[in-house]
Motif scaffolding. Structure first.
Motif, PDB file in Angstrom:
ATOM      1  N   PRO A   2       1.621  -2.764  -5.183  1.00 21.83           N
ATOM      2  CA  PRO A   2       0.265  -2.808  -4.628  1.00 21.83           C
ATOM      3  C   PRO A   2      -0.064  -1.514  -3.896  1.00 21.83           C
ATOM      4  O   PRO A   2       0.813  -0.811  -3.406  1.00 21.83           O
ATOM      5  N   ASP A   3      -1.350  -1.214  -3.832  1.00 22.54           N
ATOM      6  CA  ASP A   3      -1.801  -0.030  -3.117  1.00 22.54           C
ATOM      7  C   ASP A   3      -1.443  -0.167  -1.641  1.00 22.54           C
ATOM      8  O   ASP A   3      -1.807  -1.160  -1.004  1.00 22.54           O
ATOM      9  N   PRO A   4      -0.713   0.796  -1.064  1.00 22.77           N
ATOM     10  CA  PRO A   4      -0.292   0.673   0.332  1.00 22.77           C
ATOM     11  C   PRO A   4      -1.455   0.605   1.305  1.00 22.77           C
ATOM     12  O   PRO A   4      -1.371  -0.086   2.320  1.00 22.77           O
ATOM     13  N   ILE A   5      -2.551   1.299   1.008  1.00 27.89           N
ATOM     14  CA  ILE A   5      -3.704   1.255   1.916  1.00 27.89           C
ATOM     15  C   ILE A   5      -4.304  -0.140   1.945  1.00 27.89           C
ATOM     16  O   ILE A   5      -4.595  -0.687   3.015  1.00 27.89           O
ATOM     17  N   ASP A   6      -4.449  -0.749   0.777  1.00 30.23           N
ATOM     18  CA  ASP A   6      -4.958  -2.123   0.726  1.00 30.23           C
ATOM     19  C   ASP A   6      -4.009  -3.077   1.440  1.00 30.23           C
ATOM     20  O   ASP A   6      -4.447  -4.017   2.112  1.00 30.23           O
ATOM     21  N   ALA A   7      -2.711  -2.821   1.306  1.00 34.63           N
ATOM     22  CA  ALA A   7      -1.724  -3.670   1.978  1.00 34.63           C
ATOM     23  C   ALA A   7      -1.851  -3.562   3.491  1.00 34.63           C
ATOM     24  O   ALA A   7      -1.816  -4.575   4.205  1.00 34.63           O
ATOM     25  N   VAL A   8      -2.035  -2.345   4.000  1.00 35.44           N
ATOM     26  CA  VAL A   8      -2.192  -2.150   5.443  1.00 35.44           C
ATOM     27  C   VAL A   8      -3.464  -2.829   5.932  1.00 35.44           C
ATOM     28  O   VAL A   8      -3.458  -3.518   6.961  1.00 35.44           O
ATOM     29  N   ILE A   9      -4.551  -2.675   5.200  1.00 36.96           N
ATOM     30  CA  ILE A   9      -5.812  -3.318   5.584  1.00 36.96           C
ATOM     31  C   ILE A   9      -5.640  -4.843   5.591  1.00 36.96           C
ATOM     32  O   ILE A   9      -6.157  -5.524   6.472  1.00 36.96           O
ATOM     33  N   GLY A  10      -4.894  -5.361   4.641  1.00 29.98           N
ATOM     34  CA  GLY A  10      -4.620  -6.799   4.611  1.00 29.98           C
ATOM     35  C   GLY A  10      -3.842  -7.262   5.830  1.00 29.98           C
ATOM     36  O   GLY A  10      -4.131  -8.319   6.407  1.00 29.98           O
ATOM     37  N   VAL A  11      -2.866  -6.462   6.257  1.00 30.47           N
ATOM     38  CA  VAL A  11      -2.088  -6.817   7.446  1.00 30.47           C
ATOM     39  C   VAL A  11      -2.961  -6.745   8.693  1.00 30.47           C
ATOM     40  O   VAL A  11      -2.853  -7.587   9.586  1.00 30.47           O
ATOM     41  N   ILE A  12      -3.852  -5.766   8.748  1.00 27.02           N
ATOM     42  CA  ILE A  12      -4.775  -5.669   9.887  1.00 27.02           C
ATOM     43  C   ILE A  12      -5.633  -6.922   9.971  1.00 27.02           C
ATOM     44  O   ILE A  12      -5.814  -7.503  11.045  1.00 27.02           O
ATOM     45  N   LYS A  13      -6.145  -7.382   8.846  1.00 27.78           N
ATOM     46  CA  LYS A  13      -6.955  -8.606   8.827  1.00 27.78           C
ATOM     47  C   LYS A  13      -6.136  -9.804   9.267  1.00 27.78           C
ATOM     48  O   LYS A  13      -6.619 -10.681   9.991  1.00 27.78           O
ATOM     49  N   SER A  14      -4.878  -9.844   8.862  1.00 22.98           N
ATOM     50  CA  SER A  14      -3.996 -10.935   9.274  1.00 22.98           C
ATOM     51  C   SER A  14      -3.760 -10.907  10.784  1.00 22.98           C
ATOM     52  O   SER A  14      -3.713 -11.951  11.435  1.00 22.98           O
ATOM     53  N   CYS A  15      -3.633  -9.699  11.336  1.00 23.58           N
ATOM     54  CA  CYS A  15      -3.468  -9.563  12.787  1.00 23.58           C
ATOM     55  C   CYS A  15      -4.693 -10.097  13.523  1.00 23.58           C
ATOM     56  O   CYS A  15      -4.570 -10.775  14.547  1.00 23.58           O
ATOM     57  N   LYS A  55       4.467   7.438   1.160  1.00 20.59           N
ATOM     58  CA  LYS A  55       5.518   7.162   2.143  1.00 20.59           C
ATOM     59  C   LYS A  55       4.938   7.038   3.556  1.00 20.59           C
ATOM     60  O   LYS A  55       5.344   6.157   4.319  1.00 20.59           O
ATOM     61  N   GLN A  56       3.981   7.888   3.890  1.00 21.32           N
ATOM     62  CA  GLN A  56       3.384   7.850   5.220  1.00 21.32           C
ATOM     63  C   GLN A  56       2.605   6.560   5.434  1.00 21.32           C
ATOM     64  O   GLN A  56       2.676   5.943   6.493  1.00 21.32           O
ATOM     65  N   VAL A  57       1.864   6.148   4.437  1.00 21.46           N
ATOM     66  CA  VAL A  57       1.089   4.916   4.550  1.00 21.46           C
ATOM     67  C   VAL A  57       2.029   3.705   4.587  1.00 21.46           C
ATOM     68  O   VAL A  57       1.787   2.750   5.319  1.00 21.46           O
ATOM     69  N   SER A  58       3.109   3.773   3.838  1.00 24.10           N
ATOM     70  CA  SER A  58       4.079   2.675   3.849  1.00 24.10           C
ATOM     71  C   SER A  58       4.696   2.523   5.238  1.00 24.10           C
ATOM     72  O   SER A  58       4.898   1.405   5.718  1.00 24.10           O
ATOM     73  N   LYS A  59       4.978   3.637   5.903  1.00 22.33           N
ATOM     74  CA  LYS A  59       5.519   3.587   7.260  1.00 22.33           C
ATOM     75  C   LYS A  59       4.497   2.978   8.220  1.00 22.33           C
ATOM     76  O   LYS A  59       4.839   2.165   9.070  1.00 22.33           O
ATOM     77  N   LEU A  60       3.243   3.358   8.068  1.00 23.05           N
ATOM     78  CA  LEU A  60       2.182   2.784   8.892  1.00 23.05           C
ATOM     79  C   LEU A  60       2.120   1.280   8.691  1.00 23.05           C
ATOM     80  O   LEU A  60       1.983   0.513   9.640  1.00 23.05           O
ATOM     81  N   LYS A  61       2.250   0.847   7.453  1.00 28.80           N
ATOM     82  CA  LYS A  61       2.247  -0.586   7.138  1.00 28.80           C
ATOM     83  C   LYS A  61       3.378  -1.300   7.870  1.00 28.80           C
ATOM     84  O   LYS A  61       3.180  -2.371   8.440  1.00 28.80           O
ATOM     85  N   GLU A  62       4.551  -0.692   7.905  1.00 29.26           N
ATOM     86  CA  GLU A  62       5.689  -1.290   8.603  1.00 29.26           C
ATOM     87  C   GLU A  62       5.395  -1.459  10.093  1.00 29.26           C
ATOM     88  O   GLU A  62       5.684  -2.506  10.679  1.00 29.26           O
ATOM     89  N   VAL A  63       4.793  -0.449  10.698  1.00 30.02           N
ATOM     90  CA  VAL A  63       4.479  -0.502  12.119  1.00 30.02           C
ATOM     91  C   VAL A  63       3.468  -1.612  12.398  1.00 30.02           C
ATOM     92  O   VAL A  63       3.631  -2.402  13.339  1.00 30.02           O
ATOM     93  N   ILE A  64       2.443  -1.713  11.566  1.00 31.92           N
ATOM     94  CA  ILE A  64       1.423  -2.738  11.776  1.00 31.92           C
ATOM     95  C   ILE A  64       1.985  -4.126  11.496  1.00 31.92           C
ATOM     96  O   ILE A  64       1.632  -5.095  12.160  1.00 31.92           O
ATOM     97  N   GLU A  65       2.884  -4.249  10.537  1.00 31.07           N
ATOM     98  CA  GLU A  65       3.525  -5.544  10.279  1.00 31.07           C
ATOM     99  C   GLU A  65       4.363  -5.986  11.476  1.00 31.07           C
ATOM    100  O   GLU A  65       4.400  -7.179  11.801  1.00 31.07           O
TER     101      GLU A  65
END
Length: 77
Positions: A2-15, A55-65
């Motif tokens: 999946p697109d990492p940016i979409d994944a991060v946005i999804g986690v933000i919505k979950s938060c 890789k940078q966006v994936s790391k951001l996703k980890e932090v937000i998760e």
């Protein structure tokens, strides 16, 4: 993958959703979500520019998760 940016946005919505269910540390959860929400415009800019490394966006996703887990711990079970 999946697109990492979409994944991060999804986690933000979950938060955001988890914050509404928090029963402990509500102010801290709200503050954390306020901070996390500030990432969205940057992500949208990155998505338009598409010059960011995955890789940078994936790391951001980890932090937000991790933030998501913290907020969810404060929620009703």
């Amino acid at each position: 993958m999946p697109d990492p940016i979409d994944a991060v946005i999804g986690v933000i919505k979950s938060c955001k959703s988890a914050k509404d269910r928090a029963v402990q540390n509500q102010k801290r959860c709200a503050h954390l979500v306020d901070i996390i929400e500030n990432v969205e415009p940057t992500l949208e800019s990155i998505e338009r520019d598409s010059m960011i490394r995955q890789k940078q966006v994936s790391k951001l996703k980890e932090v937000i998760e991790e933030a998501q887990k913290l907020i969810q711990k404060q929620s009703k079970r």
